[in-house]
Design a protein around this motif. Sequence first.
Motif, PDB file in Angstrom:
ATOM      1  N   GLU A  60       1.082  -1.191   0.201  1.00 44.78           N
ATOM      2  CA  GLU A  60       0.104   0.028  -0.178  1.00 44.78           C
ATOM      3  C   GLU A  60       0.751   1.074  -0.063  1.00 44.78           C
ATOM      4  N   LEU A  61       1.829   1.388   0.978  1.00 50.29           N
ATOM      5  CA  LEU A  61       3.040   2.245   0.947  1.00 50.29           C
ATOM      6  C   LEU A  61       3.483   2.602  -0.666  1.00 50.29           C
ATOM      7  N   CYS A  62       3.818   1.568  -1.137  1.00 50.61           N
ATOM      8  CA  CYS A  62       4.538   1.761  -2.603  1.00 50.61           C
ATOM      9  C   CYS A  62       3.370   2.249  -3.585  1.00 50.61           C
ATOM     10  N   SER A  63       2.326   1.648  -3.358  1.00 48.80           N
ATOM     11  CA  SER A  63       1.282   2.116  -4.401  1.00 48.80           C
ATOM     12  C   SER A  63       0.912   3.626  -4.307  1.00 48.80           C
ATOM     13  N   ALA A  64       0.799   4.100  -3.000  1.00 50.46           N
ATOM     14  CA  ALA A  64       0.764   5.428  -2.595  1.00 50.46           C
ATOM     15  C   ALA A  64       1.682   6.344  -2.970  1.00 50.46           C
ATOM     16  N   ALA A  65       2.891   6.131  -3.281  1.00 53.48           N
ATOM     17  CA  ALA A  65       4.253   6.860  -3.498  1.00 53.48           C
ATOM     18  C   ALA A  65       4.048   7.515  -4.806  1.00 53.48           C
ATOM     19  N   THR A  66       4.755   8.575  -5.323  1.00 55.49           N
ATOM     20  CA  THR A  66       4.950   8.925  -6.408  1.00 55.49           C
ATOM     21  C   THR A  66       5.337   7.780  -7.651  1.00 55.49           C
ATOM     22  N   PRO A  67       4.851   7.561  -8.994  1.00 54.46           N
ATOM     23  CA  PRO A  67       5.309   6.481  -9.514  1.00 54.46           C
ATOM     24  C   PRO A  67       6.891   6.338  -9.903  1.00 54.46           C
ATOM     25  N   ALA A  68       7.342   5.274 -10.046  1.00 56.50           N
ATOM     26  CA  ALA A  68       8.627   5.082 -10.774  1.00 56.50           C
ATOM     27  C   ALA A  68       8.667   5.275 -12.025  1.00 56.50           C
ATOM     28  N   PRO A  69       9.768   5.279 -12.373  1.00 56.82           N
ATOM     29  CA  PRO A  69      11.042   5.343 -11.936  1.00 56.82           C
ATOM     30  C   PRO A  69      11.693   6.621 -11.255  1.00 56.82           C
ATOM     31  N   TRP A  70      12.543   6.243 -10.171  1.00 52.66           N
ATOM     32  CA  TRP A  70      13.062   7.461  -9.668  1.00 52.66           C
ATOM     33  C   TRP A  70      14.718   7.763  -9.738  1.00 52.66           C
ATOM     34  N   PHE A  71      15.184   8.617  -9.968  1.00 56.25           N
ATOM     35  CA  PHE A  71      16.676   9.082 -10.323  1.00 56.25           C
ATOM     36  C   PHE A  71      17.357   9.793  -9.415  1.00 56.25           C
TER      37      PHE A  71
END
Length: 110
Positions: free
Chosen positions: A11-22
Amino acid sequence: MREDELDEIEELCSAATPAPWFVRTLDDDRAMNLVAVSTVPDTGQAERWPNFDHRDIVAATLVQHPRYVDSGDERWDENAAFIAMAREAVPRLVDEVRRLRALLAEGENR
Protein backbone atom coordinates in the motif's frame (compact mmCIF):
# COMPACT_ATOMS: atom_id res chain seq x y z
CA MET A 1 6.94 -11.32 7.82
CA ARG A 2 3.19 -11.55 8.07
CA GLU A 3 0.86 -11.08 5.12
CA ASP A 4 -0.63 -7.92 6.65
CA GLU A 5 2.88 -6.45 6.83
CA LEU A 6 3.39 -7.22 3.14
CA ASP A 7 0.01 -5.60 2.44
CA GLU A 8 1.09 -2.47 4.31
CA ILE A 9 4.36 -2.26 2.36
CA GLU A 10 2.48 -2.77 -0.89
CA GLU A 11 0.00 0.00 0.00
CA LEU A 12 2.83 2.42 0.82
CA CYS A 13 4.50 1.64 -2.51
CA SER A 14 1.26 2.12 -4.42
CA ALA A 15 0.59 5.45 -2.73
CA ALA A 16 4.05 6.88 -3.49
CA THR A 17 4.93 8.89 -6.60
CA PRO A 18 5.20 6.46 -9.51
CA ALA A 19 8.57 5.01 -10.53
CA PRO A 20 11.15 5.30 -11.89
CA TRP A 21 13.12 7.57 -9.61
CA PHE A 22 16.59 8.95 -10.36
CA VAL A 23 19.43 10.62 -8.50
CA ARG A 24 20.04 14.22 -9.55
CA THR A 25 22.81 16.60 -8.61
CA LEU A 26 21.48 20.15 -8.74
CA ASP A 27 22.43 23.59 -7.49
CA ASP A 28 20.57 25.94 -5.22
CA ASP A 29 20.44 29.73 -5.13
CA ARG A 30 23.99 30.09 -3.79
CA ALA A 31 25.70 27.54 -6.06
CA MET A 32 25.97 24.90 -3.34
CA ASN A 33 25.21 21.20 -3.74
CA LEU A 34 21.71 19.79 -3.82
CA VAL A 35 21.45 15.98 -4.07
CA ALA A 36 17.92 14.92 -4.86
CA VAL A 37 15.76 11.98 -5.88
CA SER A 38 13.65 12.90 -8.87
CA THR A 39 11.17 11.50 -11.35
CA VAL A 40 13.37 12.98 -14.10
CA PRO A 41 16.87 11.65 -14.95
CA ASP A 42 19.96 13.69 -14.17
CA THR A 43 21.18 15.75 -17.12
CA GLY A 44 24.76 16.07 -15.89
CA GLN A 45 24.37 19.86 -16.05
CA ALA A 46 23.91 20.49 -12.29
CA GLU A 47 21.09 22.92 -13.07
CA ARG A 48 20.69 25.88 -10.77
CA TRP A 49 17.30 26.81 -9.45
CA PRO A 50 14.98 27.96 -11.08
CA ASN A 51 16.23 25.97 -14.10
CA PHE A 52 14.75 22.74 -12.80
CA ASP A 53 11.18 21.93 -11.86
CA HIS A 54 10.82 21.48 -8.11
CA ARG A 55 7.74 19.31 -8.74
CA ASP A 56 10.06 16.59 -10.12
CA ILE A 57 11.85 16.22 -6.76
CA VAL A 58 10.51 13.55 -4.40
CA ALA A 59 13.31 13.61 -1.80
CA ALA A 60 16.62 15.26 -1.03
CA THR A 61 19.64 13.91 0.80
CA LEU A 62 21.61 17.15 0.77
CA VAL A 63 20.47 20.77 0.68
CA GLN A 64 23.72 22.51 1.50
CA HIS A 65 22.83 26.19 1.72
CA PRO A 66 21.04 26.89 3.83
CA ARG A 67 21.91 23.56 5.45
CA TYR A 68 18.37 22.11 5.54
CA VAL A 69 19.13 18.49 4.64
CA ASP A 70 22.34 16.69 5.51
CA SER A 71 23.65 13.40 6.86
CA GLY A 72 26.41 13.22 9.44
CA ASP A 73 28.28 10.51 7.55
CA GLU A 74 28.27 12.48 4.27
CA ARG A 75 26.69 9.64 2.30
CA TRP A 76 24.38 11.94 0.34
CA ASP A 77 24.92 10.25 -3.02
CA GLU A 78 24.68 6.73 -1.57
CA ASN A 79 21.49 7.56 0.34
CA ALA A 80 19.91 9.09 -2.75
CA ALA A 81 20.88 6.02 -4.81
CA PHE A 82 19.30 3.74 -2.20
CA ILE A 83 16.05 5.72 -2.09
CA ALA A 84 15.78 5.78 -5.89
CA MET A 85 16.53 2.05 -6.15
CA ALA A 86 14.09 1.14 -3.36
CA ARG A 87 11.16 2.67 -5.28
CA GLU A 88 11.27 -0.20 -7.74
CA ALA A 89 13.03 -2.89 -5.67
CA VAL A 90 10.62 -2.96 -2.72
CA PRO A 91 7.51 -3.77 -4.79
CA ARG A 92 9.50 -6.48 -6.61
CA LEU A 93 10.65 -7.95 -3.29
CA VAL A 94 7.06 -8.07 -2.00
CA ASP A 95 6.02 -9.88 -5.19
CA GLU A 96 8.93 -12.31 -4.82
CA VAL A 97 8.05 -13.13 -1.19
CA ARG A 98 4.48 -13.86 -2.24
CA ARG A 99 5.63 -15.96 -5.20
CA LEU A 100 7.94 -18.04 -3.01
CA ARG A 101 5.23 -18.48 -0.38
CA ALA A 102 2.84 -19.74 -3.05
CA LEU A 103 5.44 -22.26 -4.22
CA LEU A 104 5.98 -23.45 -0.64
CA ALA A 105 2.23 -23.77 -0.07
CA GLU A 106 1.88 -25.68 -3.33
CA GLY A 107 4.62 -28.09 -2.24
CA GLU A 108 3.01 -28.62 1.15
CA ASN A 109 -0.35 -29.45 -0.48
CA ARG A 110 1.06 -32.31 -2.54
